[in-house]
Design an enzyme around this catalytic site. Structure first.
Site, PDB file in Angstrom:
ATOM      1  N   ASP A  85     -70.539   7.811  68.613  1.00  0.00           N
ATOM      2  CA  ASP A  85     -69.084   7.570  68.151  1.00  0.00           C
ATOM      3  C   ASP A  85     -70.198   6.888  66.767  1.00  0.00           C
ATOM      4  O   ASP A  85     -70.105   5.613  67.122  1.00  0.00           O
ATOM      5  CB  ASP A  85     -68.150   6.128  68.455  1.00  0.00           C
ATOM      6  CG  ASP A  85     -67.700   7.030  69.921  1.00  0.00           C
ATOM      7  OD1 ASP A  85     -67.092   7.729  69.746  1.00  0.00           O
ATOM      8  OD2 ASP A  85     -67.963   6.416  71.249  1.00  0.00           O
ATOM      9  N   ARG A  93     -73.154   2.819  67.017  1.00  0.00           N
ATOM     10  CA  ARG A  93     -74.688   2.604  67.703  1.00  0.00           C
ATOM     11  C   ARG A  93     -75.753   2.778  67.235  1.00  0.00           C
ATOM     12  O   ARG A  93     -76.660   3.053  68.308  1.00  0.00           O
ATOM     13  CB  ARG A  93     -73.871   4.280  68.470  1.00  0.00           C
ATOM     14  CG  ARG A  93     -72.693   4.440  69.222  1.00  0.00           C
ATOM     15  CD  ARG A  93     -71.548   3.053  69.905  1.00  0.00           C
ATOM     16  NE  ARG A  93     -70.488   4.133  70.600  1.00  0.00           N
ATOM     17  CZ  ARG A  93     -69.207   2.631  70.295  1.00  0.00           C
ATOM     18  NH1 ARG A  93     -69.482   1.481  69.987  1.00  0.00           N
ATOM     19  NH2 ARG A  93     -67.929   3.679  70.313  1.00  0.00           N
ATOM     20  N   ARG A 154     -60.761   1.748  60.743  1.00  0.00           N
ATOM     21  CA  ARG A 154     -61.775   3.081  61.068  1.00  0.00           C
ATOM     22  C   ARG A 154     -61.438   3.858  60.397  1.00  0.00           C
ATOM     23  O   ARG A 154     -61.503   5.185  59.933  1.00  0.00           O
ATOM     24  CB  ARG A 154     -61.823   3.592  62.594  1.00  0.00           C
ATOM     25  CG  ARG A 154     -61.945   2.677  62.987  1.00  0.00           C
ATOM     26  CD  ARG A 154     -61.573   2.716  64.178  1.00  0.00           C
ATOM     27  NE  ARG A 154     -62.193   3.448  65.494  1.00  0.00           N
ATOM     28  CZ  ARG A 154     -62.025   4.123  66.197  1.00  0.00           C
ATOM     29  NH1 ARG A 154     -60.949   3.400  66.886  1.00  0.00           N
ATOM     30  NH2 ARG A 154     -62.269   5.483  66.796  1.00  0.00           N
ATOM     31  N   LYS A 184     -61.358  13.760  64.256  1.00  0.00           N
ATOM     32  CA  LYS A 184     -60.663  12.699  65.555  1.00  0.00           C
ATOM     33  C   LYS A 184     -59.721  11.791  65.459  1.00  0.00           C
ATOM     34  O   LYS A 184     -59.481  11.735  63.713  1.00  0.00           O
ATOM     35  CB  LYS A 184     -61.506  12.023  66.712  1.00  0.00           C
ATOM     36  CG  LYS A 184     -62.106  10.811  66.028  1.00  0.00           C
ATOM     37  CD  LYS A 184     -63.287  10.508  66.853  1.00  0.00           C
ATOM     38  CE  LYS A 184     -63.595   8.803  66.365  1.00  0.00           C
ATOM     39  NZ  LYS A 184     -64.657   8.355  67.288  1.00  0.00           N
ATOM     40  N   HIS A 185     -58.893  12.056  65.712  1.00  0.00           N
ATOM     41  CA  HIS A 185     -58.097  11.629  66.936  1.00  0.00           C
ATOM     42  C   HIS A 185     -57.006  12.774  67.195  1.00  0.00           C
ATOM     43  O   HIS A 185     -55.628  12.361  66.794  1.00  0.00           O
ATOM     44  CB  HIS A 185     -57.604  10.248  67.669  1.00  0.00           C
ATOM     45  CG  HIS A 185     -59.118   9.342  68.112  1.00  0.00           C
ATOM     46  ND1 HIS A 185     -58.938   8.998  66.749  1.00  0.00           N
ATOM     47  CD2 HIS A 185     -60.404   9.064  68.915  1.00  0.00           C
ATOM     48  CE1 HIS A 185     -59.995   8.159  66.765  1.00  0.00           C
ATOM     49  NE2 HIS A 185     -60.844   8.138  68.612  1.00  0.00           N
ATOM     50  N   HIS A 197     -57.123   2.798  74.546  1.00  0.00           N
ATOM     51  CA  HIS A 197     -57.969   2.111  76.083  1.00  0.00           C
ATOM     52  C   HIS A 197     -57.057   1.693  76.869  1.00  0.00           C
ATOM     53  O   HIS A 197     -57.925   1.582  77.897  1.00  0.00           O
ATOM     54  CB  HIS A 197     -59.195   1.472  75.513  1.00  0.00           C
ATOM     55  CG  HIS A 197     -59.558   2.185  74.283  1.00  0.00           C
ATOM     56  ND1 HIS A 197     -59.796   2.232  72.689  1.00  0.00           N
ATOM     57  CD2 HIS A 197     -61.273   3.039  73.843  1.00  0.00           C
ATOM     58  CE1 HIS A 197     -60.528   2.944  72.266  1.00  0.00           C
ATOM     59  NE2 HIS A 197     -60.829   2.911  73.009  1.00  0.00           N
ATOM     60  N   ASP A 269     -60.829  12.451  74.384  1.00  0.00           N
ATOM     61  CA  ASP A 269     -61.027  11.519  74.159  1.00  0.00           C
ATOM     62  C   ASP A 269     -61.569  11.413  75.896  1.00  0.00           C
ATOM     63  O   ASP A 269     -60.954  12.308  76.628  1.00  0.00           O
ATOM     64  CB  ASP A 269     -60.094  10.329  73.899  1.00  0.00           C
ATOM     65  CG  ASP A 269     -60.485   9.164  72.968  1.00  0.00           C
ATOM     66  OD1 ASP A 269     -61.751   9.251  73.433  1.00  0.00           O
ATOM     67  OD2 ASP A 269     -59.997   8.836  72.859  1.00  0.00           O
TER      68      ASP A 269
END
Length: 368
Positions: A85, A93, A154, A184-185, A197, A269
């Protein structure tokens, strides 16, 4: 022999385990490859891996890690998806030695398509330098709910036109560096008040509202040759009162594939998120998702979860809950995507951090 026939011929030579392996992207802990991860490659023939911050210590270690994954995969029928991601902003990352790229909300405020393209190109360039070939980005969610706990900065913004234009240009920029963008999403996580999450968000919009608003950026991306779409764990009772989008035939096959005309790779996901594991057995969820039309099941945490998904899909193919045709259809899409991007498991010898940082500085200094 044309490409279609060549891929079909390859599928005919694959064992059941090899086929099922291609349907899973898995995650693991640590900066190096452990024996369980090696097993996933050698015995389960996993199609790919997802890397998180927990896998990234510094630039040399990250390159060594991706090279090791690829070298272990050399005997397998197809190269690995090595994915992450990398959205820019607070979802990154990359090693800390790499300069930060701005969030989508910042890009949305500048609202320039060339800038968006060049940000995407830079995202692709930095990933490619480390041997990462798939990026779960850009985010095409429209941030229409200010109380949304998971999307926020985001998103490119709360305006469907801005999200559509800038999102598709970012997608094209990532693609220009031979990195596969995963938009996404789907079908839109912008108007949720629960973080998937943690639990299962519910969106009460009907198809007309979705078509006029949430789906607009996705439709545009599909029309501009999106290769992969990530489906969200959100329940849309007006479209499917029983199952969240990731497990819903009505949403994946009827809406995404038939209505919007998407024939690329559908990725779920992460199946270890609260929205799924608090409500379903992960193995059953993977089987439902495959039958709903998903091609790749993303399992970001724990070897046992990955094995459970693998074994559940295998059992379902053997007892014909998942047909061989359904399985082959996904394998075909996955191998076609790997072939389209000419993915290989070749080693990358070194990474030039200064060069990457220079390209980031250049793009940020040129805001148009």
């Amino acid at each position: 022999m044309n490409k279609v026939d060549a891929i079909k011929d390859k599928i005919n030579t694959m064992s059941l385990d090899e086929k099922i392996g291609q349907l899973i992207i898995g995650g693991f802990n640590g900066y190096t490859v452990d024996s369980n991860t090696e097993k996933l490659i050698k015995e389960n023939h996993l199609g790919g891996f997802i890397l998180f911050q927990r896998n990234v210590e510094n630039p040399n270690q990250l390159l060594e890690l991706t090279n090791t994954l690829k070298s272990l995969n050399k005997e397998n029928i197809a190269p690995l998806f090595i994915s992450t991601d990398e959205e820019g902003g607070n979802v990154t990352r990359m090693p800390k030695e790499i300069k930060k790229l701005p969030s989508n909300s910042y890009i949305g405020k500048i609202n320039n398509e060339d800038f968006s393209y060049n940000i995407g190109k830079t995202l692709g360039k930095e990933l490619n330098a480390f041997g990462i070939n798939m990026d779960y980005a850009p985010v095409l969610d429209i941030n229409s709910n200010p109380n949304n706990p998971v999307i926020g900065i985001r998103s490119f913004g709360n305006n469907k036109d801005i999200v559509t234009r800038l999102g598709t240009r970012t997608m094209e920029g990532i693609k220009s560096q031979n990195v596969i963008p995963v938009v996404k999403h789907f079908p839109g996580h912008g108007d949720t008040s629960v973080d998937s999450h943690m639990g299962l968000p519910i969106v009460n919009h009907d198809l007309k509202r979705l078509t006029d608003f949430e789906l607009v950026p996705f439709k545009s991306a599909i029309d501009k040759d999106a290769d992969a779409v990530m489906v969200a764990h959100i329940l849309l009772p007006k479209l499917d009162p029983k199952y969240p989008a990731t497990l819903s035939y009505n949403i994946i096959t009827n809406l995404l594939r038939k209505d919007l005309g998407f024939d690329g790779v559908v990725i779920t996901d992460d199946m270890t998120m609260g929205a799924i594991i608090k409500n379903y057995d992960i193995g059953d969820a993977a089987v439902k998702s495959t039958n709903a039309g998903a091609d790749i099941i993303l399992v970001s945490h724990q070897y046992e979860n990955i094995q459970k998904v693998f074994n559940s899909i295998k059992e379902s193919v053997l007892n014909k809950t998942i047909t061989e045709d359904r399985l082959n259809e996904s394998v075909y899409r996955i191998l076609s995507l790997k072939e389209k991007y000419k993915l290989t498991d070749n080693k990358i010898n070194s990474v030039d951090v200064n060069e990457i940082n220079k390209s980031i500085t250049d793009v940020l200094n040129n805001k148009y």
